[in-house]
Enzyme design. Structure first.
Site, PDB file in Angstrom:
ATOM      1  N   LYS A  22      23.783  58.661  34.672  1.00  0.00           N
ATOM      2  CA  LYS A  22      24.088  57.318  35.117  1.00  0.00           C
ATOM      3  C   LYS A  22      23.716  56.645  33.820  1.00  0.00           C
ATOM      4  O   LYS A  22      24.550  55.827  33.500  1.00  0.00           O
ATOM      5  CB  LYS A  22      22.874  56.854  35.975  1.00  0.00           C
ATOM      6  CG  LYS A  22      22.579  55.365  35.964  1.00  0.00           C
ATOM      7  CD  LYS A  22      21.364  55.138  36.961  1.00  0.00           C
ATOM      8  CE  LYS A  22      20.132  55.243  36.300  1.00  0.00           C
ATOM      9  NZ  LYS A  22      19.703  54.002  35.721  1.00  0.00           N
ATOM     10  N   ASN A  23      22.907  56.940  32.868  1.00  0.00           N
ATOM     11  CA  ASN A  23      22.433  56.305  31.754  1.00  0.00           C
ATOM     12  C   ASN A  23      23.477  56.576  30.586  1.00  0.00           C
ATOM     13  O   ASN A  23      23.378  55.917  29.329  1.00  0.00           O
ATOM     14  CB  ASN A  23      21.234  56.482  31.146  1.00  0.00           C
ATOM     15  CG  ASN A  23      19.966  55.805  32.416  1.00  0.00           C
ATOM     16  OD1 ASN A  23      20.604  55.060  33.147  1.00  0.00           O
ATOM     17  ND2 ASN A  23      19.003  56.091  32.192  1.00  0.00           N
ATOM     18  N   CYS A 116      15.744  47.073  37.907  1.00  0.00           N
ATOM     19  CA  CYS A 116      14.450  47.644  38.725  1.00  0.00           C
ATOM     20  C   CYS A 116      13.117  46.870  38.149  1.00  0.00           C
ATOM     21  O   CYS A 116      13.016  46.516  36.977  1.00  0.00           O
ATOM     22  CB  CYS A 116      14.391  49.194  38.592  1.00  0.00           C
ATOM     23  SG  CYS A 116      14.451  49.761  37.221  1.00  0.00           S
ATOM     24  N   ARG A 121      11.038  43.238  31.125  1.00  0.00           N
ATOM     25  CA  ARG A 121      12.283  43.895  30.386  1.00  0.00           C
ATOM     26  C   ARG A 121      13.005  42.736  29.615  1.00  0.00           C
ATOM     27  O   ARG A 121      14.016  42.320  29.895  1.00  0.00           O
ATOM     28  CB  ARG A 121      13.155  44.489  31.373  1.00  0.00           C
ATOM     29  CG  ARG A 121      12.056  45.828  32.023  1.00  0.00           C
ATOM     30  CD  ARG A 121      12.891  46.622  32.878  1.00  0.00           C
ATOM     31  NE  ARG A 121      13.892  47.574  32.053  1.00  0.00           N
ATOM     32  CZ  ARG A 121      14.668  48.255  32.708  1.00  0.00           C
ATOM     33  NH1 ARG A 121      14.780  48.501  34.129  1.00  0.00           N
ATOM     34  NH2 ARG A 121      15.318  49.117  32.096  1.00  0.00           N
ATOM     35  N   ASP A 307      11.311  58.157  32.130  1.00  0.00           N
ATOM     36  CA  ASP A 307      12.047  58.305  33.358  1.00  0.00           C
ATOM     37  C   ASP A 307      11.546  59.317  34.049  1.00  0.00           C
ATOM     38  O   ASP A 307      11.892  59.601  35.191  1.00  0.00           O
ATOM     39  CB  ASP A 307      13.362  58.263  33.252  1.00  0.00           C
ATOM     40  CG  ASP A 307      14.004  57.082  32.322  1.00  0.00           C
ATOM     41  OD1 ASP A 307      15.234  56.920  32.051  1.00  0.00           O
ATOM     42  OD2 ASP A 307      13.255  56.015  32.415  1.00  0.00           O
ATOM     43  N   ARG A 399      19.950  54.279  43.289  1.00  0.00           N
ATOM     44  CA  ARG A 399      20.441  53.820  42.036  1.00  0.00           C
ATOM     45  C   ARG A 399      20.711  54.777  41.229  1.00  0.00           C
ATOM     46  O   ARG A 399      21.640  54.745  40.206  1.00  0.00           O
ATOM     47  CB  ARG A 399      19.615  52.745  41.496  1.00  0.00           C
ATOM     48  CG  ARG A 399      19.358  51.575  42.536  1.00  0.00           C
ATOM     49  CD  ARG A 399      18.686  50.482  41.687  1.00  0.00           C
ATOM     50  NE  ARG A 399      19.270  50.164  40.489  1.00  0.00           N
ATOM     51  CZ  ARG A 399      18.395  49.409  39.700  1.00  0.00           C
ATOM     52  NH1 ARG A 399      17.199  48.853  40.078  1.00  0.00           N
ATOM     53  NH2 ARG A 399      19.086  48.936  38.540  1.00  0.00           N
TER      54      ARG A 399
HETATM   55  C1  EPZ Z   1      17.154  52.283  29.173  1.00  0.00           C
HETATM   56  O1  EPZ Z   1      16.660  51.373  29.465  1.00  0.00           O
HETATM   57  C2  EPZ Z   1      17.391  53.390  30.388  1.00  0.00           C
HETATM   58  N1  EPZ Z   1      18.433  52.693  31.075  1.00  0.00           N
HETATM   59  C3  EPZ Z   1      16.025  53.334  31.188  1.00  0.00           C
HETATM   60  O2  EPZ Z   1      16.285  54.246  32.224  1.00  0.00           O
HETATM   61  C4  EPZ Z   1      15.028  54.017  30.274  1.00  0.00           C
HETATM   62  O3  EPZ Z   1      13.961  54.008  30.965  1.00  0.00           O
HETATM   63  C5  EPZ Z   1      15.097  53.280  29.142  1.00  0.00           C
HETATM   64  O4  EPZ Z   1      16.102  53.326  28.479  1.00  0.00           O
HETATM   65  C6  EPZ Z   1      13.956  53.933  28.060  1.00  0.00           C
HETATM   66  O5  EPZ Z   1      14.442  55.365  27.817  1.00  0.00           O
HETATM   67  C7  EPZ Z   1      19.515  52.893  31.029  1.00  0.00           C
HETATM   68  O6  EPZ Z   1      20.063  53.349  30.011  1.00  0.00           O
HETATM   69  C8  EPZ Z   1      20.748  52.081  31.701  1.00  0.00           C
HETATM   70  P1  EPZ Z   1      15.107  50.307  25.993  1.00  0.00           P
HETATM   71  P2  EPZ Z   1      16.630  50.087  28.394  1.00  0.00           P
HETATM   72  O7  EPZ Z   1      15.688  49.179  25.543  1.00  0.00           O
HETATM   73  O8  EPZ Z   1      17.684  50.339  27.497  1.00  0.00           O
HETATM   74  C9  EPZ Z   1      11.527  46.908  25.359  1.00  0.00           C
HETATM   75  C10 EPZ Z   1      16.150  54.814  34.728  1.00  0.00           C
HETATM   76  O9  EPZ Z   1      15.250  54.949  35.161  1.00  0.00           O
HETATM   77  N2  EPZ Z   1      12.636  45.868  25.038  1.00  0.00           N
HETATM   78  O10 EPZ Z   1      14.696  51.428  25.340  1.00  0.00           O
HETATM   79  O11 EPZ Z   1      16.312  48.857  29.215  1.00  0.00           O
HETATM   80  C11 EPZ Z   1      11.450  47.136  26.940  1.00  0.00           C
HETATM   81  O12 EPZ Z   1      11.216  46.034  27.625  1.00  0.00           O
HETATM   82  C12 EPZ Z   1      16.129  53.532  33.740  1.00  0.00           C
HETATM   83  O13 EPZ Z   1      17.464  55.350  34.786  1.00  0.00           O
HETATM   84  C13 EPZ Z   1      12.359  44.794  24.257  1.00  0.00           C
HETATM   85  O14 EPZ Z   1      11.310  44.303  24.295  1.00  0.00           O
HETATM   86  O15 EPZ Z   1      15.208  50.539  27.510  1.00  0.00           O
HETATM   87  C14 EPZ Z   1      10.706  48.354  26.876  1.00  0.00           C
HETATM   88  O16 EPZ Z   1       9.575  48.160  27.040  1.00  0.00           O
HETATM   89  C15 EPZ Z   1      14.892  52.934  33.740  1.00  0.00           C
HETATM   90  N3  EPZ Z   1      13.402  43.809  23.945  1.00  0.00           N
HETATM   91  C16 EPZ Z   1      11.180  49.279  25.667  1.00  0.00           C
HETATM   92  O17 EPZ Z   1      11.811  48.120  24.976  1.00  0.00           O
HETATM   93  C17 EPZ Z   1      14.634  44.175  24.139  1.00  0.00           C
HETATM   94  O18 EPZ Z   1      15.564  43.470  23.851  1.00  0.00           O
HETATM   95  C18 EPZ Z   1      12.180  50.300  25.784  1.00  0.00           C
HETATM   96  O19 EPZ Z   1      13.196  49.448  26.263  1.00  0.00           O
HETATM   97  C19 EPZ Z   1      15.053  45.391  24.805  1.00  0.00           C
HETATM   98  C20 EPZ Z   1      14.213  46.387  25.086  1.00  0.00           C
END
Ligand code: EPZ
Length: 428
Positions: A22-23, A116, A121, A307, A399
């Site tokens: 998915k990701n 979710c 986020r 995850d 999802r």
């Molecule tokens: C991706 O989310 C994945 N989703 C998530 O999978 C996964 O948990 C996550 O990466 C971490 O591996 C998809 O790829 C669609 P991040 P993403 O940006 O990109 C903070 C699942 O279960 N952050 O690496 O949203 C954020 O709040 C899903 O399949 C900021 O502060 O993750 C978090 O604490 C859930 N500002 C941390 O960084 C920003 O602008 C990691 O987020 C962006 C992120």
């Protein structure tokens, strides 16, 4: 209301196939907007989030046909760069559209992404990074308007190796003017899969999968015709590892990329699960006793993936001894804990740390999925519990897992998707 109804105690055995990730599929679908052409994506799972992304592309004028697990995308007829709010709000991944739409059309109008409920986020890193590349972004009451006559390369140092931010920069940089360097880039395998797709449509990228990625902006091709196979879903594969580990099963997981799962395999092996390579797949035999793990910290790849945190916690709830899990990536990612406690788990949470005192058995209960991985963990707990478990709100699980109940039933689980009364007292 729909629910998964699970009769616990079945010992899993047999072969199960892992579907595409998915990701990886979500950012690749967004990246298809960067160019005009025909794009064939192979092994795209049929998931709620993928359907939302397809609805968004269709609303933008792009043609998307699904034949089984293959998508045929024709991006020629892109008509608008305004993403419908009702679709944006359904899924966080829609923020991936920012880079591609601005790159292709010079503008993007998005509302704040939904997704979710796993804590705060924000999208500040996405916005700050694209501003460095020459995008002006204004926010009007929840709507983002992004504009750039021409995207220019930049050297971007990320405070945190954000997956989505790294992906948005990669997409914005592909056909920008000049070179972009991302320092402290996310190293998840899905980043490499996106980079492979971007390279196939003409981008010049070095270092994907490392902390430092360099993108040489090149002229946008006038038309592309590419085929890309989406990588297998390492989290779905890890969830099947947990299912066999928790039920004392013996299963063969086919189609997983083992090199993407080292930290997950390591954690389950340390807890006593017998995992080996077999017939190109992963042979997983659950063993008793399950050994507690002194401390597991989630961290960006190649560390233990956030995850898989809920799924491992469900496993450790049945361990001999006390385990500690620290969630360092997201706040608010322990919403499965109160539900596991309803099943007899002994878990105490203090902010980002969970202390799990193993119990000898879990008992079936009526529990509620709050997000896709928490929901998966409750299904796993139900497989191992004594009695019947009803997992409400399975749409959260849908999802990220295609027909999870069918995959699990095919290896012996007693699980069905049923309509049940919305409350214990029978109200419909
Ligand atoms: C991706 O989310 C994945 N989703 C998530 O999978 C996964 O948990 C996550 O990466 C971490 O591996 C998809 O790829 C669609 P991040 P993403 O940006 O990109 C903070 C699942 O279960 N952050 O690496 O949203 C954020 O709040 C899903 O399949 C900021 O502060 O993750 C978090 O604490 C859930 N500002 C941390 O960084 C920003 O602008 C990691 O987020 C962006 C992120």
């Amino acid at each position: 209301m729909e629910a998964f109804v699970i009769e616990g105690g079945a010992v899993l055995s047999g072969k199960v196939q892992v579907h595409g990730a998915k990701n990886a599929a979500l950012p690749i679908l967004a990246a298809s907007l960067l160019v005009r052409g025909e794009i064939e994506l192979v092994d795209v799972p049929d998931l709620l989030d993928i359907r939302v992304m397809i609805d968004i592309l269709t609303a933008l004028g792009v043609e998307v046909e699904r034949e089984g697990h293959t998508l045929y995308v024709n991006t020629d007829p892109l008509e608008t760069n305004i993403v419908p709010e009702h679709l944006m709000s359904q899924m966080r991944s829609s923020i991936f559209l920012l880079g591609p739409l601005v790159s292709r059309t010079g503008e993007a109008v998005l509302s704040y992404p939904g997704g979710c409920s796993i804590g705060n986020r924000p999208i500040d890193m996405h916005i700050n990074s694209l501003r460095k590349m020459g995008v002006t972004i204004h926010e009007y009451g929840g709507t983002l308007v992004a504009e750039a006559a021409r995207l220019r390369g930049a050297h971007i140092v990320l405070d945190f190796p954000s997956v989505g931010t790294t992906e948005n920069i990669l997409m914005a940089a592909a056909f920008a003017e000049g070179k972009t360097i991302i320092t402290n880039a996310a190293r998840e395998p899905e980043i490499q899969d996106l980079a492979r797709f971007l390279t196939a449509i003409g981008a010049r990228i070095q270092g994907a999968g490392t902390h430092r990625i360099m993108i040489e902006g090149v002229p946008r091709p006038t038309h592309v015709r590419v085929t890309h196979r989406v990588m297998p879903d390492r989290i779905v594969a890890g969830t099947f590892v947990a299912a066999s580990a928790m039920t004392g099963g013996d299963i063969l997981i086919c189609g997983a990329a083992l090199e993407h799962m080292e930290a997950v395999i390591e954690a389950f092996q340390k807890s006593g699960t017998d995992i080996s390579h077999d017939q190109g797949g992963l042979r997983v035999k659950g063993k008793r006793p399950i050994r507690a793990l002194h401390k597991v910290m989630t961290s960006p790849h190649p560390g233990f993936p956030t995850d898989m945190q809920a799924q491992l916690m469900a496993h450790l709830a049945l361990a001999e001894g006390t385990s500690v899990m620290v969630e360092t990536v997201f706040d608010g990612r322990f919403r499965h804990v109160p539900e596991l406690i309803k099943m007899g788990a002994d878990i105490v949470v203090d902010y980002h740390t969970a202390v799990i005192r193993g119990v000898s058995r879990l008992n079936g209960a009526r529990v509620k999925a709050t997000d896709l991985r928490a929901g998966a963990a409750l299904v796993l707990a139900g497989l191992a519990a004594h009695g019947t478990t009803t997992v409400m709100a399975p749409h959260h699980i849908d999802r990220g897992y295609e027909k999870l109940e069918e995959s699990l039933a095919s290896i012996g689980a007693r699980i069905t998707r049923e309509r049940v009364a919305s409350t214990l007292h029978g109200a419909t």
